[in-house]
Design an enzyme around this catalytic site. Structure first.
Site, PDB file in Angstrom:
ATOM      1  CE  LYS A 183       8.805   0.111   5.560  1.00  0.00           C
ATOM      2  NZ  LYS A 183       8.174  -0.869   6.420  1.00  0.00           N
ATOM      3  CB  THR A 184      10.608  -1.170  11.552  1.00  0.00           C
ATOM      4  OG1 THR A 184      10.190  -1.691  10.286  1.00  0.00           O
ATOM      5  CG2 THR A 184      10.017  -2.036  12.653  1.00  0.00           C
ATOM      6  NE  ARG A 208      13.840  -5.253  -0.937  1.00  0.00           N
ATOM      7  CZ  ARG A 208      13.409  -4.348  -0.066  1.00  0.00           C
ATOM      8  NH1 ARG A 208      13.181  -4.687   1.177  1.00  0.00           N
ATOM      9  NH2 ARG A 208      13.216  -3.093  -0.428  1.00  0.00           N
ATOM     10  CD  GLN A 212      10.355  -0.042  -0.657  1.00  0.00           C
ATOM     11  OE1 GLN A 212      10.570  -1.203  -0.327  1.00  0.00           O
ATOM     12  NE2 GLN A 212      10.555   0.968   0.158  1.00  0.00           N
ATOM     13  CG  ASP A 240       5.039  -0.486   7.906  1.00  0.00           C
ATOM     14  OD1 ASP A 240       5.555   0.404   7.201  1.00  0.00           O
ATOM     15  OD2 ASP A 240       5.642  -1.521   8.248  1.00  0.00           O
ATOM     16  CD  GLU A 241       5.916  -1.742   3.507  1.00  0.00           C
ATOM     17  OE1 GLU A 241       5.913  -0.907   2.582  1.00  0.00           O
ATOM     18  OE2 GLU A 241       6.896  -2.430   3.798  1.00  0.00           O
TER      19      GLU A 241
END
Length: 702
Positions: free
Chosen positions: A34-35, A594, A250, A219-220
């Site tokens: 996504k980044t 992670r 998440q 974002d997020e």
């Protein structure tokens, strides 16, 4: 444009990239790039002729902000406004807060500890018990996270609950707000709420920013609370170009107001929302993704999606059944030691736990193996007494109305001004404010003048130099003029360290002003308050020992998830709530995703916590991952299993006894399971609940 290659994106990412106009929702699974998509979208907009000045990108952590800035800098982009929600609001408030009566641009952002102290003092004022602070805090959080009016909030509550304590809590909330207002101070929630108030009540302020930002990226998005959602909605008023990236799987911050339903609200509040799914994972092996998909599939409130990868299957995940917490810690430390020989480095590892209270055995094992580690959530540099004192001095210079900080410094170094003297001085000052009174001619007639005359003289002298000296030189001047280093000086190691810490703080100010041209001391103090402990996780050659919450958005080659036991992960309180259990499962999903190469899932048969040793039941999440029993590992290699005779647990409680629980109050035990671990308790105010008797900390009621 350098390093800008659309072909580095996959097909779904390209589709989202090309949809430049209108509202776009990208549901991005963990590790799905996504980044990369966000940075490429910004570059794509600029290539299409959009000015950098007209783009706003909002992130949730300083680390994410810095990563996005670094990536864009490598692409030749530096003029986009990229910041967290709170940093964005600070910047807006520095420009416009003086529109709000009683506030000016040098406002102070108070720390969590200061908020707690103010509430404790107010509880005393209204003769409430200390333990009621959590209830008041909970009400305050609800009000602020949803942007509600205090009176309206409590009025709605009283329709269902007529208890007198609500009236008291309402007064405390009003007094808290009045106290901050008088001190020209804001807490973290106020940064968002005051900005929202400006947008709602000063149309020119909203018009200025909504016209400027032609394209907004968030974002997020699943972590936004209601106030943040409203801010974004208002900012899109003019151009209506909004691009949000989120993953409801998440969302792990509901306890601080995050509402993943904002993802669904987006479709209702905006016309023709385009939705794209990113399911290709670039981080983890297939075996790790299988675990993540298996566990999260048990949640009901989610959009259907499944992570996949082109990577190899990778090594099979390992489940380790430890005898107790020391055996668990030894396994973690020894495994890391073995993997270091195979070429891994310390910062490749993360040890993740549900609660910080589990860290001690891990730390003990690392010390024994001489493993360098860093515990996140522990005692932080800016929370040290000597640093807080210097910062309190600086805050009073920046914001003379900041009585919270003034009360910290007025008798440090010792000037013979105790609590009684402070109370008398506040009475003498009346409505004018304590510092204003100390600096006035009237104070010269006070019986406390001689004790504070040197302090006042120094303050006036240094205040005159505030706009002349650089921030670093000014901090150095304050430290020397008020003899702060001497106040902490001594020959013992602790005293030497305190003085070194103050010198380190001054060096930090030098670095800040070098990196931020034209920055003021006020900017420096704000940057400290907005700093996160998780900003440095995974750096500097340490094994990261952390709660799962703190590592959101990060990745490690090797991950250990410890304490996978019922009552610990998932937490006991989640057992009685479907929504809380789903959040615990999302935490498990975050922990698993992670990991890039290896994952170790560890649980103990017996654990000493909270003052007693208990037999433990393995977490339900292990079963959801595909582990049916220890004798059928299937996808897992069982590292070691201790064979021992099954023992039943004796809590000492019996059916029919009346017990007291810290949250649910008094109740009667109506049933105990065959293994002695689970008790069915009929609580007077909460009805029947099943609790783990080895963890619930129940007390008998005679």
């Amino acid at each position: 444009m350098k390093n800008f290659d659309i072909n580095s994106l996959n097909e779904e990412q390209k589709k989202a990239l090309y949809q430049t106009e209108g509202v776009v929702l990208v549901t991005a699974g963990a590790g799905s790039g996504k980044t990369r998509l966000l940075t490429h979208r910004i570059c794509y907009l600029i290539e299409k002729g959009v000015r950098e000045f007209n783009i706003l990108a909002i992130t949730f952590t300083n680390k994410a902000t810095n990563e996005m800035k670094d990536r864009l800098a490598q692409m030749g982009v530096s003029g986009v406004w990229i910041s967290t929600f709170h940093s964005m609001c600070v910047r807006i408030l520095r420009e416009y807060i003086d529109r709000l009566e009683g506030y000016d641009r040098n406002f102070t952002i108070i720390a969590e500890a200061d908020r707690d102290k103010i509430l404790k003092d107010l509880l005393k004022k209204y003769q409430c018990e200390d333990e009621e602070k959590n209830r008041v805090s909970c009400h305050l959080d609800n009000i602020k996270n949803k942007g509600l009016d205090i009176a309206d909030y409590f009025s709605a509550l009283r329709e269902f609950n007529k208890s007198g304590e609500l009236k008291t809590y309402e007064r405390i909330c009003f007094d808290y707000e009045d106290y901050l207002h008088k001190n020209n101070s804001l807490d973290f929630d106020d940064l968002l709420n005051k900005t929202l108030f400006l947008f709602n009540n000063y149309s020119d302020v909203l018009e200025h920013y909504s016209r400027r930002f032609e394209y907004i990226l968030v974002d997020e998005f699943q972590d936004t609370n209601l106030v943040q959602y409203k801010l974004v909605k208002l900012l899109t008023k003019v151009h209506k170009n909004l691009f949000v990236v989120g993953d409801e799987d998440q969302c792990i911050y509901s306890w601080r107001g995050a509402n993943f339903h904002n993802i669904f609200n987006l479709k209702e509040d905006f016309d023709d929302v385009k939705v794209f799914k990113l399911e290709q994972n670039y981080r983890s092996t297939k075996n790790i993704l299988n675990l993540a998909n298996n566990v999260i599939a048990n949640n009901k409130e989610r959009l259907a999606k499944e992570l996949w990868t082109d990577k190899e299957d990778g090594e099979k995940p390992v489940i380790f059944t430890a005898f107790d917490e020391r055996d668990e810690a030894d396994f973690v430390a020894k495994t890391i030691d073995d993997l270091l020989v195979k070429g891994y480095s310390y910062d490749d590892f993360a040890v993740l736990m549900r609660v910080n209270a589990m860290s001690r055995p891990i730390e003990d094992a690392f010390m024994m193996y001489q493993t360098p580690y860093k515990l996140y959530g522990g005692f932080k540099f800016y929370e040290r007494a000597e640093i807080k004192m210097v910062l309190a001095y600086l805050s009073v210079f920046v914001n003379p109305k900041d009585e919270i900080s003034l009360l910290k410094i007025i008798n440090f170094p010792k000037r013979g001004i105790g609590d009684v003297a402070i109370s008398n001085l506040q009475e003498e000052a009346g409505e004018s404010g304590l510092l204003e009174y100390l600096l006035s001619e009237k104070f010269k007639f006070s019986k406390y003048f001689n004790k504070l005359s040197k302090f006042v003289e120094n303050f006036i002298c240094i205040q005159e130099q505030m706009n002349i000296l650089s921030p670093a030189d000014f901090v150095d001047k304050v430290v020397k003029s008020f003899a702060l280093e001497q106040a902490f000086a001594g020959k013992d190691e602790e005293s030497i360290e305190k003085v070194e810490n103050i010198e380190s703080l001054i060096s930090g100010v030098v670095q800040f002003q070098d990196e931020n041209e034209d920055a003021t001391l006020s900017d420096y103090l704000a940057s400290l308050m907005l700093r996160s402990d998780s900003d440095t996780i995974g750096e500097n050659g340490f094994v990261s020992v952390s709660t799962i919450h703190a590592v959101k958005g990060l990745e490690f080659k090797v991950v250990f998830v410890v304490g996978l036991e019922e009552g610990i992960f998932p937490l006991m309180r989640a057992m009685n709530s479907a929504s809380e259990l789903e959040e615990e499962r999302r935490l498990m999903y975050v922990a698993i995703t992670r990991a890039e190469e290896k994952i170790y899932l560890v649980h103990a048969q017996k654990r000493y916590m909270y003052g007693k040793s208990n037999y433990q039941k393995e977490s339900r999440f292990l079963g959801e991952l595909g582990i049916v029993s220890k004798t059928k590992p299937k996808l897992f290699s069982v590292a070691r299993v201790y064979e021992e005779e099954e023992e039943s647990f004796d809590s000492g409680f019996q059916v029919g006894e009346t017990v007291c629980h810290s949250r649910f109050g008094n109740g009667k035990i109506v049933n105990i399971s065959d293994d002695g671990l689970v008790g069915m308790i009929d609580f007077e105010d909460f009805g029947r609940k099943e609790l783990m008797l080895n963890l619930a900390n129940l007390e008998r009621v005679d």
